[in-house]
Design an enzyme around this catalytic site. Structure first.
Site, short mmCIF file in Angstrom:
data_model
loop_
_atom_site.label_atom_id
_atom_site.label_comp_id
_atom_site.label_asym_id
_atom_site.label_seq_id
_atom_site.Cartn_x
_atom_site.Cartn_y
_atom_site.Cartn_z
N GLN A 210 0.83 -1.20 0.00
CA GLN A 210 0.00 0.00 0.00
C GLN A 210 0.87 1.25 0.00
O GLN A 210 1.84 1.35 0.76
CB GLN A 210 -0.91 0.02 1.23
N TYR B 269 -6.17 10.36 4.85
CA TYR B 269 -4.82 10.75 4.44
C TYR B 269 -4.89 11.62 3.18
O TYR B 269 -5.97 12.04 2.77
CB TYR B 269 -3.96 9.51 4.27
N ARG C 170 -7.77 1.96 -2.64
CA ARG C 170 -8.57 1.81 -1.43
C ARG C 170 -9.38 3.08 -1.20
O ARG C 170 -8.84 4.19 -1.22
CB ARG C 170 -7.66 1.55 -0.22
N GLY D 274 -8.46 -7.30 8.90
CA GLY D 274 -7.31 -6.70 9.54
C GLY D 274 -6.96 -7.39 10.84
O GLY D 274 -6.12 -8.28 10.90
N ARG D 275 -7.60 -6.98 11.93
CA ARG D 275 -7.26 -7.52 13.25
C ARG D 275 -7.34 -9.04 13.34
O ARG D 275 -6.54 -9.66 14.06
CB ARG D 275 -8.13 -6.86 14.31
#
Length: 387
Positions: A108, A187, A234, A326-327
């Site tokens: 990424q 971002y 994304r 993810g987690r």
């Protein structure tokens, strides 16, 4: 949301193979990019990262954590980068280890924009407009008030587009199969999309057609640099993290998806996707290629007992092609096997261990007993991938 029953392992499409650009994926589970702050201060991946990622090589695809395409794009301390030869060499150790374990990786690319601090990068952050992050930011010396970013000139915008393209070429040199352009989570690219952070009056601000321009130019440059079949994007429609206020979400994303579609990238990755949300359904209808969906599992809450499998199944049923988690991958290096067999899921340890450096909370999560002996054997890991 409706509660669709989870299919039995024999019926589930989560474990079907899939094609993504140049890659044949053995299953439809994607390890989502997660910042873990295990690089050096100047962004070079450490050898411990090779262990972490190779442990999780049974994922259909790993999207490695956000890496900055230039120095001013750095967000937090010890974040990986991909703009110097040392970064390429560090990442090459990681991709070699993952390939030896039978895995596949994208990287990424993320520019923090206003989510940055001189204490981290040595530079004043840049952004579409001089509007500071409304909350403190983590630095090596603790949380500090955010600074007012410099408004990017048109020339700086163009040079940043070129930096993304150069970073993509370096990522391929480092052994990645492709890159994911991060246009989400507040971002820089997301800052250009949102009314709350983009007050420009030139060709990069104002109406939606102007606010999506920077994202489209970045993706186009990256696709030209390494080929569109090696590129993903994304997005996070409606997400308000890092002080983002999009203002007109329902207008931004149909226009953005249509413009990105014309460039032919391999996939679109939707963060916190809700299969019952009309906008998600519209994006699925408008996007003709691979759609990766990331389910809502509740940040700050314990992982669901099923590791997110029910949420993943519902997104597949709603038209997603691949599911990013993810987690669950963070806490379960053998997550694919646990989901496949219904084995218990490791809980995520205290959140502080995510970002503290070292092995604790990083490479020391336990495997299922029958797979534990494979973790130091690349050949055995490849075999375990197909169990």
């Amino acid at each position: 949301m409706t509660n669709t029953p989870v299919e039995s392992p024999a019926q589930s499409h989560l474990f079907d193979s899939a094609r993504l650009g140049p890659l044949e994926l053995p299953n439809r589970l994607v390890m989502a990019p997660m910042t873990r702050n295990r690089a050096t201060a100047d962004g070079v991946p450490l050898p411990l990262m090779a262990t972490y990622y190779s442990q999780r090589a049974s994922a259909g695809l790993i999207i490695a954590e956000a890496s900055t395409p230039n120095a001013v794009g750095q967000t937090y301390p010890n974040i990986t980068a991909i703009h110097e030869d040392a970064h390429v060499a560090g990442w090459r150790q990681v991709t070699d280890a993952v390939h030896a374990a039978g895995g596949r990786m994208f990287l990424q690319l993320q520019h923090g924009g206003r989510v940055g601090h001189p204490d981290n990068s040595g530079l004043t952050p840049v952004a579409p407009s001089p509007i500071p992050l409304p909350e403190p930011i983590h630095t090596a010396s603790g949380r500090r008030p955010a600074v007012v970013p410099r408004e990017m000139t048109v020339e700086e915008i163009r040079s940043t587009v070129a930096d993304f393209a150069a970073a993509a070429r370096k990522a391929v040199d480092a052994g990645f199969a492709g890159v994911e352009v991060h246009a989400a989570n507040g971002y820089l690219l997301h800052q250009f999309l949102a009314k709350g952070t983009n007050h420009r009056t030139d060709a990069y601000g104002g109406p939606v057609a102007h606010r999506i321009r920077f994202v489209v130019e970045v993706v186009e440059a990256v696709a030209d640099a390494i080929g569109p079949d090696r590129v993903g994007i994304r997005i996070a429609p409606g997400l308000t993290v890092n002080g983002i206020d999009e203002g007109d979400t329902e207008d931004i994303y149909p226009a953005l998806v249509a413009a990105l579609n014309d460039l032919g990238p391999a996939y679109l990755h939707v963060v916190f996707a809700d299969p019952d949300q009309p906008l998600f359904q519209d994006i699925r209808k408008a996007w003709p290629r691979t759609l990766i969906a990331n389910p809502v599992l509740g940040w700050g809450r314990p992982l669901p007992a099923d590791g997110g499998r029910d949420a993943a199944e519902r997104l597949l049923a709603a038209g997603a092609d691949l599911i990013s988690l993810g987690r669950p991958f963070l806490a379960n290096p053998d997550l694919v096997e646990r989901l496949r067999t219904g084995a218990p899921i490791n809980p995520v340890r205290e959140e502080g261990l995510m970002y503290t450096g070292g092995e604790r909370g990083y490479t020391d999560y336990p495997y299922l007993p029958r797979l534990a002996a494979t973790i130091h054997s690349p050949r055995a890991a490849r075999v375990a991938d197909h169990l």
